[in-house]
Design a protein around this motif. Structure first.
Motif, short mmCIF file in Angstrom:
data_model
loop_
_atom_site.label_atom_id
_atom_site.label_comp_id
_atom_site.label_asym_id
_atom_site.label_seq_id
_atom_site.Cartn_x
_atom_site.Cartn_y
_atom_site.Cartn_z
N THR A 157 23.90 -0.91 10.08
CA THR A 157 23.08 -1.93 10.75
C THR A 157 22.60 -1.34 12.07
N PRO A 158 21.61 -1.97 12.70
CA PRO A 158 21.14 -1.44 14.00
C PRO A 158 22.27 -1.36 15.03
N HIS A 180 14.19 9.30 12.61
CA HIS A 180 13.94 8.25 11.63
C HIS A 180 15.27 7.61 11.25
N TYR A 183 18.57 2.21 7.34
CA TYR A 183 19.57 1.13 7.43
C TYR A 183 20.04 0.77 6.04
N THR A 187 18.57 -4.40 8.38
CA THR A 187 17.53 -3.73 9.17
C THR A 187 17.24 -4.53 10.44
N PRO A 188 16.58 -3.91 11.41
CA PRO A 188 16.11 -4.69 12.56
C PRO A 188 15.03 -5.66 12.10
N ASP A 189 14.80 -6.69 12.90
CA ASP A 189 13.71 -7.63 12.59
C ASP A 189 12.39 -6.87 12.51
N TRP A 191 11.43 -4.71 10.39
CA TRP A 191 11.49 -3.38 9.77
C TRP A 191 10.71 -3.41 8.45
N PRO A 192 9.91 -2.41 8.18
CA PRO A 192 8.99 -2.51 7.03
C PRO A 192 9.64 -2.38 5.66
N THR A 202 13.04 9.38 1.23
CA THR A 202 13.32 9.44 2.66
C THR A 202 13.28 10.88 3.16
#
Lengths: 250, 86
Positions: A157-158, A180, A183, A187-189, A191-192, A202
């Motif tokens: 997590t972040p 880069h 997660y 993910t953070p708010d 995040w795509p 990746t």
């Protein structure tokens, strides 16, 4: 016997939390000879009854290769607490500035990065495997290195990302450094992408092409290291340029 | 049980050898695999340190310490190859 490495006593001069379970200890080690990024320090704890336990920790900080430099560097360990650990909970939750600990080092010479290496560098970290890779990023920053560096850093997590603020700052200030995050649980708010594990896409998108012949360093839990190293080789990277360090975890 | 690799042996080997050994290339006596000692598979904690071949899992190296002596068993390696210092 000369040249034999020996145990010595260091003093903890400062401590700070990097995440809720990883803590950095800043050490004053008398006559420290300097270290290369990626090297380790062995820490030994001895109980009153004589029982002792020893663990090897990666050094997180950088040390300048220039002898006598006033800005030589620091000796810092970042220790991840393992709840069933014998040594790590003591270092994360008990030790305080002013305490003394027994250690030896620096040790190791294979999983290291040297300033004279001119190739681009790909760093792949799983969790607290980021520690020796952070030392490499800091050493490059200290030396104002021009080698292009990329870090792919997988965290749950972040909140589990160590050095997050410093990495963001260095991406702005250290030319040629890219970071880069992957997660795996949250993910953070904004995040795509949804949470995912590191995969071929990746490493293909955020690593270097094999043609660039980058030096690759992979550090993390065993399963993570094997996955990442296998992907690198499958993508065409020379196995001889893929250095790995694995530790703990399931 | 912590699963580690030969990088974690650096300090104990440095107590025996005059140079870093994690970059030394071993040849496994069991399967003839070659690799650097840093890639050995190591588990902790254990009464001694055991390094297993990452390819066939045979024991390549055993290191046991007592308060006054170190015992290093290398019957699992047919060869060790080290760079000479430049």
């Amino acid at each position: 016997m000369k040249n034999r490495i020996s145990w010595r006593v260091a003093t903890v001069t400062a401590a700070r939390w990097e995440t809720s379970s990883a803590r950095t200890l800043v050490l004053d080690v008398p006559d420290w000879p300097g270290h290369l990024p990626g090297q380790h320090i062995d820490v030994r704890l001895t109980a009153e009854d004589g029982y002792s336990a020893q663990r090897s920790y990666s050094i997180a900080s950088a040390w300048s290769a220039e002898a006598g430099s006033p800005d030589a560097g620091t000796v810092e360990l970042t220790v991840q607490r393992l709840d069933d650990g014998e040594v790590s909970p003591y270092l994360t939750d008990v030790v305080e500035p002013g305490d003394r600990i027994e250690l030896r080092g620096p040790v190791g010479g294979w999983f290291v990065w040297r300033e004279k290496q001119t190739a681009p560098v790909l760093l792949i970290a799983g969790g607290s495997g980021v520690v020796p890779l952070m030392s490499m990023i800091r050493a490059r920053g200290l030396a104002r290195g021009r080698q292009p560096f990329r870090l792919i850093y997988s965290v749950r997590t972040p909140e589990d990302a160590a050095y997050a603020d410093e990495l963001r700052r260095r991406v702005r200030e250290d030319p040629g450094l890219d970071v880069h995050f992957v997660y795996t649980r949250k993910t953070p708010d904004g995040w795509p992408a949804p949470p995912k594990r590191i995969d071929v896409a990746t490493i293909n998108s955020h690593g270097w092409p094999p043609d660039f012949q980058p030096d690759c360093y992979v550090c993390g839990p065993t399963a993570f290291v094997e996955t990442a190293a296998d992907i690198l080789v499958a993508l065409g990277h020379d196995p001889k340029r893929v250095r790995t360090e694995r530790f703990g975890g399931a | 049980m912590m699963e580690l690799d030969g990088n974690a042996l650096a300090g104990d080997l440095r107590e025996v050898f005059a140079t870093d050994m994690t970059g030394a290339v071993f040849t496994c006596a069991g399967c003839a695999h070659t690799g650097v000692l840093a890639t050995l598979r190591v588990w902790q904690p254990a009464p001694g340190l055991v390094g297993r071949c990452p390819h066939c899992t045979d024991v390549v190296l055993r290191l046991v310490r007592t308060p006054t002596r170190v015992f290093l068993t290398l019957t699992g390696a047919t060869r060790l190859e080290l760079p000479l210092e430049p």
